[in-house]
Design a protein around this motif. Structure first.
Motif, PDB file in Angstrom:
ATOM      1  N   ARG A 142     -50.115  51.731  60.845  1.00 44.47           N
ATOM      2  CA  ARG A 142     -50.659  51.101  60.188  1.00 44.47           C
ATOM      3  C   ARG A 142     -50.001  49.877  59.203  1.00 44.47           C
ATOM      4  N   SER A 143     -48.960  49.337  60.126  1.00 42.49           N
ATOM      5  CA  SER A 143     -48.132  48.326  59.685  1.00 42.49           C
ATOM      6  C   SER A 143     -47.409  47.516  60.746  1.00 42.49           C
ATOM      7  N   ILE A 144     -46.841  46.456  60.491  1.00 42.58           N
ATOM      8  CA  ILE A 144     -45.978  45.715  61.403  1.00 42.58           C
ATOM      9  C   ILE A 144     -44.698  45.293  60.558  1.00 42.58           C
ATOM     10  N   GLY A 145     -43.809  44.750  61.634  1.00 47.64           N
ATOM     11  CA  GLY A 145     -42.678  44.195  61.045  1.00 47.64           C
ATOM     12  C   GLY A 145     -42.785  42.865  60.339  1.00 47.64           C
ATOM     13  N   ARG A 146     -41.762  42.822  59.273  1.00 50.39           N
ATOM     14  CA  ARG A 146     -41.861  41.520  58.529  1.00 50.39           C
ATOM     15  C   ARG A 146     -41.529  40.250  59.199  1.00 50.39           C
ATOM     16  N   LEU A 161     -48.907  40.396  68.968  1.00 54.64           N
ATOM     17  CA  LEU A 161     -49.875  41.474  68.665  1.00 54.64           C
ATOM     18  C   LEU A 161     -50.887  41.248  69.728  1.00 54.64           C
ATOM     19  N   GLU A 162     -51.229  39.880  70.101  1.00 52.21           N
ATOM     20  CA  GLU A 162     -52.267  39.666  71.053  1.00 52.21           C
ATOM     21  C   GLU A 162     -52.049  40.280  72.420  1.00 52.21           C
ATOM     22  N   GLN A 163     -50.676  40.360  72.649  1.00 51.35           N
ATOM     23  CA  GLN A 163     -50.297  40.970  73.795  1.00 51.35           C
ATOM     24  C   GLN A 163     -50.373  42.492  73.714  1.00 51.35           C
ATOM     25  N   PHE A 164     -49.814  43.043  72.399  1.00 50.20           N
ATOM     26  CA  PHE A 164     -49.834  44.556  72.345  1.00 50.20           C
ATOM     27  C   PHE A 164     -51.327  45.036  72.379  1.00 50.20           C
ATOM     28  N   LYS A 165     -52.611  44.086  72.097  1.00 49.19           N
ATOM     29  CA  LYS A 165     -53.778  44.480  71.974  1.00 49.19           C
ATOM     30  C   LYS A 165     -54.356  44.854  73.418  1.00 49.19           C
ATOM     31  N   HIS A 177     -38.878  52.947  61.326  1.00 53.49           N
ATOM     32  CA  HIS A 177     -39.176  53.808  59.953  1.00 53.49           C
ATOM     33  C   HIS A 177     -40.523  54.407  60.053  1.00 53.49           C
ATOM     34  N   GLY A 178     -40.575  55.721  59.256  1.00 53.69           N
ATOM     35  CA  GLY A 178     -41.495  56.140  58.965  1.00 53.69           C
ATOM     36  C   GLY A 178     -41.728  57.158  60.361  1.00 53.69           C
ATOM     37  N   GLY A 179     -43.190  57.813  60.172  1.00 54.92           N
ATOM     38  CA  GLY A 179     -43.753  58.696  61.094  1.00 54.92           C
ATOM     39  C   GLY A 179     -44.316  58.093  62.333  1.00 54.92           C
ATOM     40  N   THR A 180     -44.604  58.684  63.207  1.00 54.55           N
ATOM     41  CA  THR A 180     -45.258  58.383  64.672  1.00 54.55           C
ATOM     42  C   THR A 180     -46.518  58.026  64.639  1.00 54.55           C
ATOM     43  N   THR A 181     -47.221  57.400  65.656  1.00 52.11           N
ATOM     44  CA  THR A 181     -48.516  56.826  65.727  1.00 52.11           C
ATOM     45  C   THR A 181     -48.874  56.788  67.186  1.00 52.11           C
ATOM     46  N   THR A 182     -49.688  56.139  67.704  1.00 55.19           N
ATOM     47  CA  THR A 182     -50.037  55.796  69.007  1.00 55.19           C
ATOM     48  C   THR A 182     -50.395  54.223  69.123  1.00 55.19           C
ATOM     49  N   ILE A 183     -50.413  53.787  70.394  1.00 58.47           N
ATOM     50  CA  ILE A 183     -50.661  52.427  70.789  1.00 58.47           C
ATOM     51  C   ILE A 183     -52.022  52.306  70.509  1.00 58.47           C
ATOM     52  N   ARG A 184     -53.049  53.294  70.986  1.00 60.23           N
ATOM     53  CA  ARG A 184     -54.377  53.055  70.614  1.00 60.23           C
ATOM     54  C   ARG A 184     -54.897  52.946  68.958  1.00 60.23           C
ATOM     55  N   GLN A 185     -53.933  53.749  68.466  1.00 57.22           N
ATOM     56  CA  GLN A 185     -54.446  53.825  66.893  1.00 57.22           C
ATOM     57  C   GLN A 185     -54.036  52.396  66.335  1.00 57.22           C
ATOM     58  N   GLU A 186     -52.822  51.845  66.755  1.00 55.29           N
ATOM     59  CA  GLU A 186     -52.550  50.708  66.104  1.00 55.29           C
ATOM     60  C   GLU A 186     -53.198  49.264  66.820  1.00 55.29           C
ATOM     61  N   GLN A 187     -53.722  49.587  67.805  1.00 51.70           N
ATOM     62  CA  GLN A 187     -54.459  48.390  68.491  1.00 51.70           C
ATOM     63  C   GLN A 187     -55.751  47.909  67.738  1.00 51.70           C
ATOM     64  N   GLN A 188     -56.132  49.144  66.855  1.00 50.56           N
ATOM     65  CA  GLN A 188     -57.490  48.780  66.072  1.00 50.56           C
ATOM     66  C   GLN A 188     -56.763  47.916  64.911  1.00 50.56           C
ATOM     67  N   TYR A 189     -55.953  47.917  64.413  1.00 47.65           N
ATOM     68  CA  TYR A 189     -55.204  47.054  63.388  1.00 47.65           C
ATOM     69  C   TYR A 189     -54.932  45.682  63.817  1.00 47.65           C
ATOM     70  N   ASP A 191     -55.945  42.813  64.985  1.00 45.23           N
ATOM     71  CA  ASP A 191     -56.610  41.727  64.589  1.00 45.23           C
ATOM     72  C   ASP A 191     -56.419  41.540  63.036  1.00 45.23           C
ATOM     73  N   TYR A 192     -56.608  42.617  62.513  1.00 44.44           N
ATOM     74  CA  TYR A 192     -56.285  42.463  60.802  1.00 44.44           C
ATOM     75  C   TYR A 192     -55.057  41.677  60.652  1.00 44.44           C
ATOM     76  N   TRP A 193     -53.871  42.203  61.225  1.00 44.24           N
ATOM     77  CA  TRP A 193     -52.505  41.570  60.908  1.00 44.24           C
ATOM     78  C   TRP A 193     -52.590  40.287  61.432  1.00 44.24           C
ATOM     79  N   ILE A 194     -53.282  39.859  62.715  1.00 45.75           N
ATOM     80  CA  ILE A 194     -53.248  38.565  63.309  1.00 45.75           C
ATOM     81  C   ILE A 194     -53.739  37.726  62.159  1.00 45.75           C
ATOM     82  N   GLY A 195     -54.825  38.229  61.614  1.00 42.55           N
ATOM     83  CA  GLY A 195     -55.774  37.047  60.514  1.00 42.55           C
ATOM     84  C   GLY A 195     -54.873  37.182  59.385  1.00 42.55           C
ATOM     85  N   ASN A 196     -53.754  37.735  58.956  1.00 48.04           N
ATOM     86  CA  ASN A 196     -53.097  37.854  57.901  1.00 48.04           C
ATOM     87  C   ASN A 196     -51.701  37.316  57.899  1.00 48.04           C
TER      88      ASN A 196
END
Length: 197
Positions: A142-146, A161-165, A177-189, A191-196
């Protein structure tokens, strides 16, 4: 495939030991990683960097010397291994192989794919081994690099992020850093990061 992980240093940077077909790959050996790595490898074949920030590469040179194995670093981040504006006492290291963007390597039948996702750093990459993606500081749960560091680029991060989507498959993500996640899970977010950015 077996994956060991230990957060290293004050930034709790994940160092990974990935074992496939009896071969050990060390990913992002950060501050104080050497002893843990030495205690947990049997047949080390390579050190792999996702990017060049000091908290991911601190123990590169020490492990190169002790294990006598090659270091692979994304080409665009090689300059970060010899100096750090934040950590002037960073032990300098030099890659044996400068990895080209989106290069796939073959270690005796074990495929290791670097995918270039610049933005956090110029060479920032993920490393895929079988059904795992080691994302460094590109994608977290649920986050991206600074993108406010020297050599960072919000524009490049948006493009990454467009490529990752568009990645058409799912894998478990093991971040820097932090715990595991999945590609599908983070693809959901994405657009949010691209917009911000």
């Amino acid at each position: 495939m077996n994956i060991k992980v230990k957060p290293m240093g004050e930034y709790q940077t994940n160092c990974y030991i990935v074992t496939v077909n009896g071969k050990d790959f060390i990913i992002d050996p950060g501050m104080g990683a050497t002893k843990w790595v030495m205690d947990n490898v049997k047949n080390p074949v390579a050190i792999l960097n996702t990017h060049g920030h000091f908290d991911h590469v601190w123990s590169n040179a020490e492990l190169q010397e002790k294990l006598k194995i090659p270091l692979y670093t994304p080409k665009e981040d090689t300059m970060l291994l010899s100096s750090s504006s934040w950590m002037p006492d960073l032990p300098p290291s030099k890659p044996d192989v400068e990895v080209e963007p989106n290069q796939e390597l073959d270690f005796g039948g074990v495929k290791v794919k670097f995918t270039h996702f610049p933005g956090h750093t110029p060479g920032c990459s993920t490393i895929e081994i079988e059904d795992a993606m080691f994302s460094g500081d590109f994608i977290f749960e649920r986050s991206i690099g600074r993108t406010d560091f020297p050599y960072s680029s919000p524009k490049q991060m948006r493009e990454s992020l467009e490529q990752f989507k568009k990645i058409p498959y799912d894998k478990t993500i093991y971040p820097g850093h932090g715990g595991t996640t999945t590609i599908r899970q983070e693809q959901q977010y994405s657009d949010y990061w691209i917009g911000n950015l």
